[in-house]
Write an enzyme that holds these catalytic residues in place. Structure first.
Site, PDB file in Angstrom:
ATOM      1  N   TRP A 320     120.263 -50.233 -12.351  1.00 10.78           N
ATOM      2  CA  TRP A 320     120.242 -48.564 -11.026  1.00 10.78           C
ATOM      3  C   TRP A 320     118.566 -48.836 -10.562  1.00 10.78           C
ATOM      4  CZ3 TRP A 320     118.614 -43.936 -11.238  1.00 10.78           C
ATOM      5  CH2 TRP A 320     119.122 -43.350 -10.164  1.00 10.78           C
ATOM      6  N   HIS A 321     117.754 -49.007 -11.406  1.00 11.68           N
ATOM      7  CA  HIS A 321     116.012 -48.469 -11.022  1.00 11.68           C
ATOM      8  C   HIS A 321     116.264 -49.322 -10.471  1.00 11.68           C
ATOM      9  CE1 HIS A 321     117.012 -45.761 -14.960  1.00 11.68           C
ATOM     10  NE2 HIS A 321     116.679 -45.169 -14.230  1.00 11.68           N
ATOM     11  N   GLY A 322     116.136 -50.403 -10.024  1.00  8.53           N
ATOM     12  CA  GLY A 322     115.506 -51.736  -9.110  1.00  8.53           C
ATOM     13  C   GLY A 322     115.464 -52.925  -8.900  1.00  8.53           C
TER      14      GLY A 322
END
Length: 481
Positions: A320-322
């Site tokens: 989700w962060h990248g």
């Protein structure tokens, strides 16, 4: 536009608050939506359309789910909504990653596949898509109502204090506040003070230690001292940058009459990774627990499935962060630690042992190195430096680039990390001694206590503005997510 920019502090925010408080109560959602769209369009106007379409899609599907809740048709509409929202996230956030990974498998790059374009990541997309998803699931579960006017729902999704870097709000937590909320001088001042504290965290501490972290990660094969200093500097930068942003968001919310949930609760005093995730980015942890971990079965299907679920949730949380393998590995690291703590019972017994705190901080630090690295190999260069593969000090010329200010402020940041819980307890104590509870639920200190707090905020605010005037633009780290 970012909260620490002159255009936001001295133009957008004053104008918005004047318009907001001049707007009649029943029209305030229009003011919020207009202000939030101007705030977002300051970055790029074209992606405003994607924000609006995502909002409209979630609203319409939410209505359909509500009309058919408890039926197969309602479940079908939920499936359509989830696929639609994840599709937006998948295309704009992960398509480049999938193309690059596929190209690597074939021994070439994207250009070698005939692909000469790159999609730009819309700022804040991870946050507003997760908010839309939680709304659809809550409507399906009956935890949220789908009877709000579109303008209120659109204002919720676009609410600018949290639009581009969280915290991740849930409609069910704010739907009553959109219907009716209290505005008072005490609440506004409380929010202003919280905003100043968050701004100080960002400008005085996070931005000051950032050059040291950048230097370490930009140095090829750093020595042991630089590798540890850079990793610790990034650990501090990330905390003060993100928790500072969350403080500002919560403060702005109060200035508009909203009460947001806390997003950080002193994570670096945690004595286990399990406790760390109860204190770090709380809105994301709760989201992953309520909508992913529990949906996968949580701990209801035996130990083996529980460990798998913990691992799966953290890997997806990392992704989700990248779109980068570094985030995937960071997720595996934390998922593995959570599973190990649960297997050993460490999450229940850690508080008994003196070494629990330094051990937890070391585990978190190791994870942040992978999280910060641009690619996996860069992280292992830092790891190599930390275990002494490149000598104790490395290249002396690199050390000449460090400033005394960065080192001094890193020491101050470490002090603040451990003093912060005591400082907030002192503030609560000042307010509770001869203080009073206001109609809006806020608590005011006595006259003496209020004078002390006001003076402290003014001093911190003045120092922060002076510091801000002499430094260059510095975006928040979580904007990239």
């Amino acid at each position: 536009m970012v909260f620490s920019s002159e255009s936001f502090l001295f133009l957008f925010l004053p104008v918005f608050l004047l318009v907001y408080y001049a707007t009649p109560e029943r029209m305030k959602s229009y003011a919020i939506l207009a202000g939030s769209y101007v705030f977002y369009a300051w970055w790029r106007v074209d992606f405003l359309g994607l924000l609006f379409l995502t909002t409209a899609f979630a609203y319409v599907i939410g209505q359909k789910i509500s009309q058919h809740r408890g039926t197969a048709k309602g479940r079908s509409y939920l499936t359509i909504g989830v696929i639609g929202c994840l599709g937006v996230l998948g295309v704009f956030k992960y398509l480049n990653f999938f193309i690059d990974s596929f190209a690597v498998l074939l021994g070439t790059d994207a250009a070698g596949l005939g692909i000469h374009w790159r999609l730009i990541l819309p700022i804040g997309i991870s946050f507003y898509v997760f908010q839309a998803l939680s709304y659809l699931i809550d409507v399906y579960r009956g935890d949220a109502k789908a009877d709000a006017p579109f303008i209120d729902f659109a204002a919720f999704i676009a609410l600018f204090p949290q639009l581009i870097a969280g915290p991740i709000l849930r409609y069910k937590d704010l739907e009553d506040q959109f219907r009716k909320r209290t505005h008072s001088v005490e609440m506004f001042c409380d929010g202003f003070a919280r905003f100043i504290i968050g701004l100080a965290k960002k400008v005085i501490l996070a931005d000051a230690v950032a050059p040291l972290a950048d230097l370490a990660f930009a140095t090829e094969n750093p020595g042991m001292a630089l590798a540890w200093a850079g990793a610790i500097a990034y650990m501090l930068q990330l905390y003060f940058d993100f928790s500072g942003y969350s403080d500002m968001a919560i403060g702005l919310g109060k200035m508009m009459g909203f009460n947001f949930l806390e997003n950080f609760r002193f994570p670096y005093i945690s004595k286990s990774i399990t406790e760390f995730w109860r204190r770090w980015h709380i809105s994301l942890s709760n989201w992953l627990r309520d909508y992913l971990y529990i949906s996968l079965g949580g701990n209801r299907k035996g130990p083996g499935r529980t460990y798998f679920n913990l691992m799966a949730v953290m890997v997806l949380g990392g992704l989700w962060h990248g779109a980068n393998w570094t985030f995937v590995l960071w997720g595996f690291w934390h998922g593995g630690l959570l599973a190990a703590e649960r297997y050993l019972g460490w999450d229940r017994n850690a508080a008994r042992y003196w070494f629990a705190l330094p051990m937890t901080l070391t585990f978190v630090l190791i994870g942040w190195v992978m999280f910060r690295a641009a690619y996996v190999g860069e992280a292992f260069e830092i790891y190599g430096g930390m275990i002494g593969l490149n000598g104790l000090l490395g290249d002396p010329a690199v050390w000449m680039q460090m400033t005394r200010e960065s080192v001094a402020l890193m020491m101050l940041a470490i002090l603040v990390v451990f003093a912060e819980p005591h400082a907030w307890n002192a503030v609560a104590s000042l307010r509770s001694q001869d203080g009073q509870i206001n109609p809006d639920g806020t608590m005011s200190a006595s006259a003496t206590g209020q004078a002390v707090l006001t003076t402290a905020v003014l001093v911190i605010g003045t120092i922060t503005i002076l510091k801000l005037a002499e430094q260059s633009f510095s975006p928040f780290l979580y904007f990239q997510f």
